[in-house]
Design an enzyme around this catalytic site. Structure first.
Site, mmCIF file in Angstrom:
data_model
loop_
_atom_site.group_PDB
_atom_site.id
_atom_site.type_symbol
_atom_site.label_atom_id
_atom_site.label_comp_id
_atom_site.label_asym_id
_atom_site.label_seq_id
_atom_site.Cartn_x
_atom_site.Cartn_y
_atom_site.Cartn_z
ATOM 1 N N SER A 249 3.287 12.274 104.488
ATOM 2 C CA SER A 249 2.264 11.588 105.260
ATOM 3 C C SER A 249 0.898 12.144 104.907
ATOM 4 O O SER A 249 0.773 13.101 104.166
ATOM 5 C CB SER A 249 2.517 11.798 106.753
ATOM 6 O OG SER A 249 2.223 13.132 107.096
ATOM 7 N N LYS A 250 -0.112 11.542 105.471
ATOM 8 C CA LYS A 250 -1.484 11.966 105.188
ATOM 9 C C LYS A 250 -1.691 13.445 105.501
ATOM 10 O O LYS A 250 -2.427 14.141 104.816
ATOM 11 C CB LYS A 250 -2.462 11.132 106.016
ATOM 12 C CG LYS A 250 -2.683 9.747 105.449
ATOM 13 C CD LYS A 250 -3.938 9.695 104.604
ATOM 14 C CE LYS A 250 -4.040 8.447 103.741
ATOM 15 N NZ LYS A 250 -3.964 7.230 104.475
ATOM 16 N N ARG A 251 -1.033 13.906 106.542
ATOM 17 C CA ARG A 251 -1.154 15.311 106.934
ATOM 18 C C ARG A 251 -0.722 16.250 105.821
ATOM 19 O O ARG A 251 -1.242 17.321 105.651
ATOM 20 C CB ARG A 251 -0.218 15.601 108.124
ATOM 21 C CG ARG A 251 -0.672 15.104 109.441
ATOM 22 C CD ARG A 251 0.243 15.637 110.539
ATOM 23 N NE ARG A 251 -0.184 16.733 111.357
ATOM 24 C CZ ARG A 251 -1.159 17.592 111.208
ATOM 25 N NH1 ARG A 251 -1.840 17.569 110.218
ATOM 26 N NH2 ARG A 251 -1.464 18.530 112.031
#
Length: 486
Positions: A249-251
């Site tokens: 994910s973006k994280r």
RNA sequence: GCUCCGUUCGUCUAGUGGCCUAGGACACCAGCCUCUCACGUUGGGAACACGGGUUCGAGUCCCGUACGGAGCGCCA
């Protein structure tokens, strides 16, 4: 088309085919790298195709970002990037040809009917396989003027086999595969049709992509077979997961490659990290581009997903930074400066003569940097305003006693005949010995006074780069300050 | 739910039936080096998911279980 393909029948042709819905993310970058490596390894061609058939979700900015990302990573493609959207007429023509040859049929199922089938399947808890009644119906029954989609008349018996370089031999029972739509009722081709037609027309010999396309490989195989075309070699690469094992994910790391660039990673390091994610060559960890291309083989790609690990990327990046020529590191610094707070001011300082100082300190700086940003933060004392802001540890180092030591050091320093790291070290060592002090008792306060920190490149290098006047001025600041406090 | 795939140290991985009392790298811990940090260097802890087979012998082959993932659109 087929003639030129025959002529190059033994040449490897691969492609990277991103859809321009966002930036070039890390998984896509690895897929591109694998394709690029494979082409280079076999003296083949690496083509680029933009899958922009979805007009809603596609933007020119995204295309530019993908091209930039590939270029920065050093993955040059051969020829012009192909726009899939531009080839829609050809896709349509192939759909018509399949219709004519009886490998496809017009399906008049409406959205409502489809929804009802889905609902029924859900209710009965059985897998949904669309069985269009129009597959067997007589063309004469066709409702005139009603919209229709064109569906592939896929085989119902037997199985479709995908022989894959990575996944091995994977079989799909045909009864589980429904008749996929190849041309939408609005006349636009669907993804699977477009991919097959384009890959065939572009002479693609090997399709290397993420495993999320494995079932597509089965459906696409059916299209190839219906058209009597040669099925390409498949290599479906496992996906990259986040540190927690879930989808990236973006994280985590699902950032565009430009984010890595801005964070201060070197393209060679990212390439090295990425190639080692899922692929291996014995115990080797560090690969030059030549070694990668010489050794890369789809047979050595593992089947399980890998987790993205920033710590390892950083370690690798540190290795590449240490081995990177100073002038290129200087360029890398200029490259990330626009992306950090206060970067423009630093850039101005660099242009105003500071560049030479940064260059002089680079050998010491790169030794302790994991990223280009570390180089910048490690050099921050160079352009810091006087009097320096001291961090807590520096403050502690500069107690009354240390200040006194520095006070007595100023005069021999002021009289130093030669202002080089080597000469200064000799001078300070002699001074320490003379005053029965361990070198650290002098060097640490010196570092604190000159850099405002307890951590820095070797103090003698720092003094040399700062210059005599600035060094003495910073020492004087400390004297002033300690006088004010007492 | 259905189909397909996977599972070796925390992470990336080596390993293709005996060379494995399982190797390397990153991370972690300790020592050395040392003006700090880093680099370098020495050493340490740390894994074959579980259960059955097959075999003289299994991390390696087969079956099952558990867990994880991917795919199941007139999206790409």
């Amino acid at each position: 088309m087929s003639k030129s393909q025959d002529a190059s029948a033994h040449q490897v042709v691969v492609r990277f085919a991103p859809s321009p819905t966002g930036f070039l993310h890390i998984g896509g970058a690895r897929t591109a790298l694998f394709n690029w490596l494979y082409a280079r390894r076999h003296g083949g061609r690496f083509l680029l195709r933009i899958e922009d058939t979805d007009r809603e979700r596609n933007s020119p900015e995204a295309v530019a970002a993908i091209l930039d990302g590939l270029t920065w990573l050093g993955l040059e493609w051969d020829g012009e990037a192909v726009s899939q959207f531009a080839r829609a007429p050809r896709h349509r023509a192939v759909a018509e040809a399949m219709l004519a040859s009886g490998h496809a049929y017009r399906c008049y199922l409406t959205q409502d009917e489809l929804a009802a089938m889905r609902e029924a399947a859900e209710r009965d808890k059985r897998p949904l396989t669309i069985r269009s009644p129009w597959r067997e119906r007589d063309a004469a029954d066709a409702p005139a003027g009603k919209p229709f989609a064109i569906r592939l008349k896929a085989p119902r018996e037997g199985e479709t086999v995908v022989v894959d370089h990575v996944q091995g031999r994977v079989t799909f029972p045909n009864k589980d595969l429904d008749d996929l739509i190849i041309l939408r009722s609005d006349g636009n081709p669907t993804y699977n049709l477009a991919v097959v037609v384009d890959d065939h027309d572009m002479g693609i010999t090997h399709v290397i992509r993420g495993v999320d396309h494995l079932t597509n490989a089965a459906r696409q195989t059916q299209i190839y077979e219906a058209m009597g075309w040669t099925v390409p070699q498949w290599a479906h690469v496992p996906l990259i997961h986040g540190p927690d094992g879930a989808k990236l994910s973006k994280r985590h790391g699902a950032l565009g490659v430009e984010a890595y660039r801005e964070m201060g990673y070197l393209p060679a390091a990212l390439r090295n990290y990425l190639v080692r994610l899922g692929w291996s060559h014995g115990d080797d960890e560090i690969f030059s581009t030549d070694q990668m291309t010489a050794w890369f083989d789809t047979a050595d790609i593992g089947k399980s997903a890998a987790r993205f690990d920033f710590a390892k990327l950083e370690a690798l990046n540190g290795h590449y930074i240490r081995n990177e020529p100073d002038d290129r590191l200087l360029a890398a610094v200029a490259d990330v400066l626009p992306h950090i707070a206060g970067g423009t001011a630093i850039a101005a300082w660099l242009d105003g003569g500071g560049g030479a100082k940064l260059a002089a300190l680079m050998p010491a700086l790169k030794e302790r940097a994991k990223t280009v940003r570390d180089i910048i933060s490690g050099a921050a004392f160079l352009w810091a305003d006087r009097p320096l802001a001291l961090d807590d540890k520096a403050m502690k180092l500069l107690d009354a006693e240390a200040s006194a030591v520095l006070g007595t050091l100023t005069s021999p320093l002021g009289a130093a005949p030669e202002w080089t790291a080597h000469a200064l070290e000799a001078l300070v060592r002699a001074f320490a010995e003379e005053h029965a002090l361990k070198l650290g008792k002098v060097a640490q306060p010196l570092r604190a006074a000159l850099t405002g920190s307890s951590v820095s490149p070797p103090v003698f290098d720092v003094m040399a780069v700062l210059g005599k006047a600035e060094t003495l001025a910073r020492l004087n600041d400390v004297q002033q300050n300690s006088a004010a406090n007492s």
